[in-house]
Design an enzyme around this catalytic site. Structure first.
Site, PDB file in Angstrom:
ATOM      1  N   GLU A 171       0.802  -1.240   0.000  1.00 50.31           N
ATOM      2  CA  GLU A 171       0.000   0.000   0.000  1.00 50.31           C
ATOM      3  C   GLU A 171       0.834   1.290   0.000  1.00 50.31           C
ATOM      4  OE1 GLU A 171      -2.738  -0.300   3.271  1.00 50.31           O
ATOM      5  OE2 GLU A 171      -3.745  -2.042   2.406  1.00 50.31           O
ATOM      6  N   ASN A 213       2.133  -5.140  -3.206  1.00 51.13           N
ATOM      7  CA  ASN A 213       0.725  -5.457  -2.925  1.00 51.13           C
ATOM      8  C   ASN A 213      -0.049  -4.174  -2.638  1.00 51.13           C
ATOM      9  OD1 ASN A 213      -1.234  -7.622  -2.297  1.00 51.13           O
ATOM     10  ND2 ASN A 213      -1.162  -6.846  -0.191  1.00 51.13           N
ATOM     11  N   HIS A 249     -10.483  -6.142  -2.254  1.00 47.17           N
ATOM     12  CA  HIS A 249     -11.544  -5.982  -1.250  1.00 47.17           C
ATOM     13  C   HIS A 249     -12.702  -5.260  -1.936  1.00 47.17           C
ATOM     14  CE1 HIS A 249      -8.976  -7.280   2.025  1.00 47.17           C
ATOM     15  NE2 HIS A 249      -8.054  -6.410   1.682  1.00 47.17           N
ATOM     16  N   GLU A 278      -6.076 -10.711  -1.190  1.00 44.73           N
ATOM     17  CA  GLU A 278      -6.881 -10.494   0.021  1.00 44.73           C
ATOM     18  C   GLU A 278      -8.366 -10.453  -0.321  1.00 44.73           C
ATOM     19  OE1 GLU A 278      -5.460  -7.115   2.276  1.00 44.73           O
ATOM     20  OE2 GLU A 278      -3.371  -7.604   1.881  1.00 44.73           O
ATOM     21  N   ASP A 280     -12.109 -10.399  -0.680  1.00 46.02           N
ATOM     22  CA  ASP A 280     -13.395 -10.515   0.007  1.00 46.02           C
ATOM     23  C   ASP A 280     -14.378  -9.613  -0.701  1.00 46.02           C
ATOM     24  OD1 ASP A 280     -12.577  -8.028   1.053  1.00 46.02           O
ATOM     25  OD2 ASP A 280     -12.361  -8.754   3.100  1.00 46.02           O
TER      26      ASP A 280
HETATM   27  C1  XIL Z   1      -6.211  -6.285   8.339  1.00 49.44           C
HETATM   28  C2  XIL Z   1      -6.520  -7.435   9.253  1.00 49.44           C
HETATM   29  O1  XIL Z   1      -7.423  -8.299   8.594  1.00 49.44           O
HETATM   30  C3  XIL Z   1      -7.113  -6.957  10.542  1.00 49.44           C
HETATM   31  O2  XIL Z   1      -7.231  -8.036  11.459  1.00 49.44           O
HETATM   32  C4  XIL Z   1      -6.237  -5.872  11.148  1.00 49.44           C
HETATM   33  O3  XIL Z   1      -6.894  -5.341  12.270  1.00 49.44           O
HETATM   34  C5  XIL Z   1      -5.974  -4.778  10.148  1.00 49.44           C
HETATM   35  O4  XIL Z   1      -5.397  -5.346   8.973  1.00 49.44           O
HETATM   36  N1  XIL Z   1      -4.931  -4.615   3.704  1.00 49.44           N
HETATM   37  C6  XIL Z   1      -3.929  -5.434   4.167  1.00 49.44           C
HETATM   38  C7  XIL Z   1      -4.171  -6.308   5.336  1.00 49.44           C
HETATM   39  O5  XIL Z   1      -2.875  -5.513   3.516  1.00 49.44           O
HETATM   40  O6  XIL Z   1      -3.017  -6.494   6.090  1.00 49.44           O
HETATM   41  C8  XIL Z   1      -5.263  -5.788   6.197  1.00 49.44           C
HETATM   42  O7  XIL Z   1      -5.526  -6.751   7.207  1.00 49.44           O
HETATM   43  C9  XIL Z   1      -6.494  -5.484   5.372  1.00 49.44           C
HETATM   44  C10 XIL Z   1      -6.196  -4.433   4.346  1.00 49.44           C
END
Ligand code: XIL
Length: 466
Positions: A171, A213, A249, A278, A280
């Protein structure tokens, strides 16, 4: 392709690839069973991991160490997944809570669980503006740069040889139209902090794939363009980068972009792997399921998309639990989204119940022993439309380009082709490789496909080496 496949996969005429002829006959659809060629490897898996593996991909989940004592959670994890990402346990605040003092207990538990159960590990994340320990948040300049380099060296060395891919930098780009870097303490150490991180990670673990990422980079936009330019620059200058992760996401305000697949492909064309890291998708029912199916099909259509990770197992495990964004409900039951993902991994079809398995051995086509290549067709036909998958297999000599020829039945028209360039849309059509899939090693294979209206091709196909 996506819409039609989704419709086909929900109908009674769509079944597993190895049993296409039987399923079509059972459904009363005219089919030339003798001419449907079935490959020996095209069996439909029954779990996310095995189905992904049959497509040469992995299917992973983010895992929390404190849930490894939950039997339902571990049962699903071990049954369905073959890659894990520690959800928080490898982050800077978790691994180096005080400067120079490293704690790996929780991350090690996840890695050891993965190793014991035959899963690989994505490391997440070596450098990120978020979830830094307090001491690092308070640092700046060369002291912070030095601390970051030491952190990466220590953590990547601790896990050397155990990590499939590291999210080296997470990020680092700004949202919105600026096309620039995100402001952070790390960014303020100098614009070269990202390449310093990648070079450090490579030195510490030369065997791990090194990924950049990010989120909101899933379609083509100012942010993904900026990441693209960085990757292009890294490749040109020899900065070690092997992969780009797309967090993915999604929710109704940020849905799966229409150009998701094209965006993955343009990054892959730079010479890096792409991974969905990641995933979802908030929602429920068929709307959620359709989006999940689209994501999976996009990855499968991009040869360098090496795998998909969902960000948690059950809805209740999610960091966005209220959006019920995952594949299993809070009780661990499979949701429609799960079925959509499995179907997509199995090529748009559902594994048939064992009672409908064919009683005769399906024809198989062994790899050719001479030079040249062979093409095998797998047809999914439904009323009015079809999808054909074509597997091109090299003979004893590697291919440096290939052409597949086949003839469509009268009235059939191709509406969409992936991973190949067709010469036309009806009658006798030849398909030529694209720039990224012309080279096929001896005995290895690559797959392309096309979708159309009417009746799909039931005859054999020719394959010619360029
Ligand atoms: C999130 C986790 O799922 C949570 O448990 C934590 O509180 C915050 O981080 N992008 C990412 C992940 O790269 O590491 C994040 O994970 C979600 C967004």
């Amino acid at each position: 392709m996506h819409k039609v496949l989704a419709r086909g996969s929900g109908s009674s005429t769509a079944r597993s690839r190895p049993h296409t002829a039987l399923a079509l006959a059972a459904a009363g659809v005219a089919v030339f069973a003798a001419t449907v060629v079935v490959t020996a490897t095209a069996s439909a898996g029954t779990t996310l991991g095995t189905s992904a593996a049959e497509q040469g991909r992995y299917f992973g989940a983010a895992v929390a160490a404190n849930k490894l004592s939950d039997a339902t959670y571990v049962g699903i994890l071990n049954r369905e997944f073959n890659m894990v990402t520690p959800e928080n346990e490898m982050k800077w605040d978790a691994t180096e809570p005080s400067q120079g003092q490293f704690t790996y207990t929780n991350a090690d538990r996840i890695v050891s669980h993965a190793q014991t159960n035959g899963m690989r590990v994505r490391g997440h994340a070596l450098a990120w503006h978020s979830q830094q320990p307090g001491w690092a948040q308070n640092m700046s300049g060369s002291a912070l740069r030095q601390a970051l380099v030491n952190h990466i060296t220590q953590v990547a060395t601790h896990y050397r040889g155990k990590i499939y891919a590291w999210d080296v930098v997470n990020e680092a780009f700004a949202d919105g139209g600026s096309g620039g870097r995100r402001d952070s303490n790390l960014q303020r150490t100098g614009n070269d902090w990202i390449e310093a991180a990648f070079r450090t990670a490579r030195a510490a673990d030369p065997g791990a794939k090194l990924c950049y990422n990010d989120y909101n980079t899933d379609g083509q936009n100012a942010k993904s363009n900026a990441v693209y330019a960085m990757v292009q620059d890294f490749k040109a200058r020899g900065v070690p980068i092997d992969c780009v992760g797309f967090q993915s996401h999604f929710n109704s305000a940020s849905p799966v972009p229409g150009d998701y697949q094209a965006n993955l492909q343009r990054f892959a064309n730079l010479g890096v792997d792409v991974q969905i890291t990641e995933l979802d998708i908030e929602g429920s029912g068929t709307v959620q399921a359709d989006s999940y199916g689209r994501v999976v099909r996009a990855c499968l259509a991009v040869p360098r998309c090496t795998g998909i990770t969902v960000w948690g197992i059950r809805d209740t495990d999610s960091w966005r639990a209220s959006g019920t964004p995952l594949l299993f409900d809070g009780s661990g039951n499979k949701k429609p989204a799960y079925t959509a993902v499995l179907n997509a991994l199995n090529g748009g079809s559902t594994p048939p119940p064992t009672t409908t398995a064919p009683t005769t051995t399906p024809p198989t086509s062994p790899p050719p022993s001479g030079s040249g290549c062979t093409a095998t067709l797998t047809l999914s036909q439904w009323q009015g439309g079809f999808v054909t998958y074509v597997r091109v297999t090299a003979g004893a000599t590697p291919l440096n380009g290939w052409t597949v020829g086949l003839t469509l039945p009268g009235g059939a028209t191709i509406t969409n082709t992936w991973n190949a360039q067709p010469s036309g849309t009806s009658g006798a059509v030849t398909f030529r490789n694209l720039s990224y899939n012309g080279q096929v090693g001896a005995g290895a294979s690559t797959e392309f496909g096309f979708q159309g209206v009417g009746t799909g091709p039931s005859g054999s196909a020719t394959c010619t080496a360029a």
